[in-house]
Design an enzyme around this catalytic site. Sequence first.
Site, mmCIF file in Angstrom:
data_model
loop_
_atom_site.group_PDB
_atom_site.id
_atom_site.type_symbol
_atom_site.label_atom_id
_atom_site.label_comp_id
_atom_site.label_asym_id
_atom_site.label_seq_id
_atom_site.Cartn_x
_atom_site.Cartn_y
_atom_site.Cartn_z
ATOM 1 N N LYS A 118 -8.086 3.434 1.849
ATOM 2 C CA LYS A 118 -7.343 5.025 1.288
ATOM 3 C C LYS A 118 -7.827 5.575 0.028
ATOM 4 O O LYS A 118 -7.608 6.446 -0.171
ATOM 5 C CB LYS A 118 -6.358 4.269 1.879
ATOM 6 C CG LYS A 118 -5.815 4.661 3.575
ATOM 7 C CD LYS A 118 -4.555 3.816 3.912
ATOM 8 C CE LYS A 118 -4.507 2.774 4.216
ATOM 9 N NZ LYS A 118 -5.382 1.523 4.779
ATOM 10 N N HIS A 146 -39.146 23.027 -13.285
ATOM 11 C CA HIS A 146 -39.338 21.751 -14.942
ATOM 12 C C HIS A 146 -38.502 22.846 -15.225
ATOM 13 O O HIS A 146 -38.710 22.237 -17.072
ATOM 14 C CB HIS A 146 -40.578 21.973 -15.037
ATOM 15 C CG HIS A 146 -41.113 20.946 -13.562
ATOM 16 N ND1 HIS A 146 -41.794 20.114 -13.506
ATOM 17 C CD2 HIS A 146 -42.333 21.710 -12.618
ATOM 18 C CE1 HIS A 146 -42.062 20.005 -12.073
ATOM 19 N NE2 HIS A 146 -42.891 21.347 -11.745
ATOM 20 N N LYS A 157 -15.357 28.187 -30.100
ATOM 21 C CA LYS A 157 -15.536 27.646 -29.364
ATOM 22 C C LYS A 157 -14.930 28.743 -27.679
ATOM 23 O O LYS A 157 -13.514 28.977 -27.849
ATOM 24 C CB LYS A 157 -14.779 26.538 -29.124
ATOM 25 C CG LYS A 157 -15.980 25.740 -30.125
ATOM 26 C CD LYS A 157 -17.748 25.675 -30.024
ATOM 27 C CE LYS A 157 -18.078 24.795 -28.603
ATOM 28 N NZ LYS A 157 -19.110 23.849 -28.285
ATOM 29 N N SER A 176 -11.162 25.270 -28.890
ATOM 30 C CA SER A 176 -11.376 23.338 -29.139
ATOM 31 C C SER A 176 -10.435 23.354 -30.492
ATOM 32 O O SER A 176 -9.872 24.586 -30.562
ATOM 33 C CB SER A 176 -13.152 23.802 -29.456
ATOM 34 O OG SER A 176 -13.352 22.573 -31.164
ATOM 35 N N ASN A 215 -2.630 -2.425 13.153
ATOM 36 C CA ASN A 215 -4.128 -2.092 12.737
ATOM 37 C C ASN A 215 -4.502 -0.947 13.901
ATOM 38 O O ASN A 215 -5.415 -0.367 13.256
ATOM 39 C CB ASN A 215 -5.230 -3.844 13.527
ATOM 40 C CG ASN A 215 -4.741 -4.951 13.284
ATOM 41 O OD1 ASN A 215 -3.359 -4.533 11.659
ATOM 42 N ND2 ASN A 215 -4.884 -5.838 12.968
ATOM 43 N N SER A 237 1.153 -1.232 0.106
ATOM 44 C CA SER A 237 0.031 0.041 0.079
ATOM 45 C C SER A 237 0.720 1.481 0.320
ATOM 46 O O SER A 237 0.493 2.163 -0.106
ATOM 47 C CB SER A 237 -0.821 -0.385 1.454
ATOM 48 O OG SER A 237 -0.383 -0.307 2.332
ATOM 49 N N GLU A 276 -17.764 21.775 -16.471
ATOM 50 C CA GLU A 276 -18.114 20.074 -16.604
ATOM 51 C C GLU A 276 -17.875 19.242 -16.063
ATOM 52 O O GLU A 276 -18.616 18.190 -15.618
ATOM 53 C CB GLU A 276 -17.973 19.719 -17.823
ATOM 54 C CG GLU A 276 -19.329 20.705 -18.845
ATOM 55 C CD GLU A 276 -18.759 20.522 -20.659
ATOM 56 O OE1 GLU A 276 -19.937 20.649 -22.088
ATOM 57 O OE2 GLU A 276 -17.500 20.491 -20.345
HETATM 58 N N1 ARG Z 1 -1.589 -1.357 5.388
HETATM 59 C C1 ARG Z 1 -2.414 -1.532 6.208
HETATM 60 C C2 ARG Z 1 -3.875 -0.740 5.599
HETATM 61 O O1 ARG Z 1 -3.540 0.004 5.141
HETATM 62 C C3 ARG Z 1 -2.102 -1.647 8.061
HETATM 63 C C4 ARG Z 1 -2.419 -2.422 8.401
HETATM 64 C C5 ARG Z 1 -2.339 -3.585 8.130
HETATM 65 N N2 ARG Z 1 -2.140 -5.132 8.854
HETATM 66 C C6 ARG Z 1 -1.876 -5.923 9.008
HETATM 67 N N3 ARG Z 1 -2.172 -6.926 10.237
HETATM 68 N N4 ARG Z 1 -1.567 -6.495 7.795
HETATM 69 O O2 ARG Z 1 -4.516 -1.137 6.043
#
Ligand code: ARG
Length: 459
Positions: free
Chosen positions: A325, A156, A283, A277, A110, A23, A290
């Site tokens: 995220k 309307h 234009k 355009s 976590n 991530s 938009e």
């Molecule tokens: N990168 C993970 C997330 O965004 C962090 C938590 C990961 N926890 C784990 N036990 N693998 O949720």
Amino acid sequence: MKKPWGGRFEKDTDAMVERFTESVSFDTRLYKEDIRGSIAHAEMLARAGLIAETELAAICQGLLEIEGEIEAGEFEFQVSLEDVHMNIEAALISRTGDAGRKLHTARSRNDQVAADVRMWCRAAVDETVDLLTDCQRALVEKAVEYRDLIVPGFTHMQHAQPVLLAHVLLAYVEMLARDRDRLADCRRRLNVSPLGACAMAGTALPTDPESTADALGFDAVFANSIDAVSDRDFVIELVADMSLVAMHLSRLAEEWLIWAALEFNFLDLDEAFCTGSSIMPQKKNADVLELIRGKCGRVYGDLVSLLTMFKGLPLAYNRDMQEDKVALFDAVDTVRDSLAIAAALVRTAAFKTDNIARACVAGHMDATALADYLVGRGVPFREAHGIVGRAVRTAAAQGAQLQELSLDELRSFSDEIGEDVYGVLGAQNCVESYRSHGSSAPALVAARLEEWQTRLAED
Ligand code: ARG
């Protein structure tokens, strides 16, 4: 590279798995929150006697150095270290050795990621509220600039009743006020610390979640460790609130696109906020409007993706949650950009008062005022409605407006009509005749405008 969790593994992670599970390509945006959270956690560990003061000092110094490197663009995030949390922790360990190795005591990613995301959302709420406020200011400034301008009000998409432009613009100010209010409410629920829940069950170590919550500006501490690590309601709620902001901006964009079209020609958008355009030299397109309208769909997509992501998740933390995220950042970025550009576009737009005045003469927008006039003379409303309907039909057949009919012609529809009827017909008279609560009555609009000016000056 050996993983921080590599102890029970003999094999290296497959490269494809590393790429699939990482991530760090999107969560590095949490680095500030992560470092603040880690410092607060380390301070708590020191108070609890779980690390020494010298270790705390090394951890804090190391983390601040890492923050400096990230900010200078000198920090190398590694995909093999999965996420922002493990990248920072690994860098800290390589700098501080055992002190860094103790940082993750009584903590899990976590509760760590949940805390980081909550802090990130809190800042996002504050920034979005500021942008909403600025957008309100832009609308109020425009309303003041054209404070006497009467425009056709539509239902309307047909001419309905004349209203002050300021009344129309203030309708959006009210919408955005509700958005601000919703975000403030969302902030209240999200500003609760999950730190101390650890993986999901808490810990045997003597931690003090109250103190980390306090240090990080949270208003409260979680009540249930399982809920603390699995709850992302606040992300969904925030993106739902963002969806409403996007929807409001999209409605404004749609209205202004219509007003800017040649067939209406009510609005002149600043050239700096238009595009051209590649083939049609004449234009001047309102692409910004938009895209404000189009990007709304993207924000809804983010909301639906979050709702879907969470609907089948058992307790507690599941890796699915990592994807939250992507949607969260996209929704917040999109709405923030839209708000900023909408405010600038509103500020630079000009209304074409002559065209608008011409449009106000058409469409029999004073018909309801004539019906009200008859009601004032004791004619039951339904009967008045019928009388005026017939008058409009006659006028329309002649290509005339009601006020262009002679008194005799008007009286042919009802004896109750007198000379004073010309004092209620026409857009100007109509607007001046409004008196009901929250209507487009000039005095009421002026008062509400002033109220907003004062409020927004204080915000
Ligand atoms: N990168 C993970 C997330 O965004 C962090 C938590 C990961 N926890 C784990 N036990 N693998 O949720």
